[in-house]
Scaffold this motif. Structure first.
Motif, short mmCIF file in Angstrom:
data_model
loop_
_atom_site.label_atom_id
_atom_site.label_comp_id
_atom_site.label_asym_id
_atom_site.label_seq_id
_atom_site.Cartn_x
_atom_site.Cartn_y
_atom_site.Cartn_z
N THR A 31 0.87 -1.17 0.00
CA THR A 31 0.00 0.00 0.00
C THR A 31 0.90 1.22 0.00
OG1 THR A 31 -1.71 -1.18 1.24
CG2 THR A 31 -1.84 1.23 1.20
N ARG A 42 -2.98 2.29 -5.73
CA ARG A 42 -2.51 2.57 -4.37
C ARG A 42 -2.29 1.28 -3.59
NH1 ARG A 42 -1.34 6.88 -2.48
NH2 ARG A 42 -2.57 8.09 -3.93
N HIS A 43 -3.08 0.25 -3.86
CA HIS A 43 -2.95 -1.05 -3.18
C HIS A 43 -2.69 -2.13 -4.23
CE1 HIS A 43 -3.61 -4.04 -0.05
NE2 HIS A 43 -4.28 -4.72 -0.95
#
Length: 151
Positions: free
Chosen positions: A132, A143-144
């Motif tokens: 993350t 983002r993840h």
């Protein structure tokens, strides 16, 4: 700053060279002294198929060394997951990987989904690595990100 990125790139490439081009994405290149691998806690397996506990670095791209985790600071290492903060060092491969530049991104790391490690009686290994990015992240990266580790 450029010298620091060059040093990190050399470390990542050296680890990749030792690992060989045919290995899957997973991997640690260095670990602190607590790498003892009892069946009490799961391990993460590196590019050399060695069990690691709380590695300081972890190579994500075994074949070419263009993506790795460095400066890992482990917050926890338990029976079901392990968490750390660190830096993801990624080659932008522009215009091609040999001429690319390495960029560093702060990252939160989670290892999860321990499963029995075939051929290692009683030992479990983590099978999922999640990243993350709390701030900046590599181009075209969410983002993840979740990676399955080799089986």
């Amino acid at each position: 700053m450029r010298g620091r990125h060059l040093k990190i790139a050399v470390i990542l490439c050296a680890g990749a060279a030792l690992a060989g081009a045919s290995l899957p994405a997973s991997a640690a290149t260095r670990a602190p002294s607590d790498t003892h691998t009892s069946g009490a806690r799961p391990v993460v397996v590196d590019c050399s198929f060695k069990a690691q506990v709380r590695p300081g670095t972890y190579l994500l791209a075994c074949a070419d060394g263009n993506n790795g985790l460095v400066k890992l600071h482990w917050k926890s290492w338990g029976a079901s997951s392990a968490t750390a903060t660190g830096t993801n060092v990624v080659n932008d491969c522009t215009p091609y990987c040999a001429a690319g530049k390495f960029h560093s991104y702060a990252v939160d790391v989670k290892l999860a989904n321990p499963r029995a490690w075939a051929g290692h009686h009683g030992q479990q290994r983590f099978t999922t690595l999640e990243l993350t990015y709390p701030g900046a992240r590599p181009d075209h990266s969410p983002r993840h990100v979740s990676y399955p580790l080799w089986s």
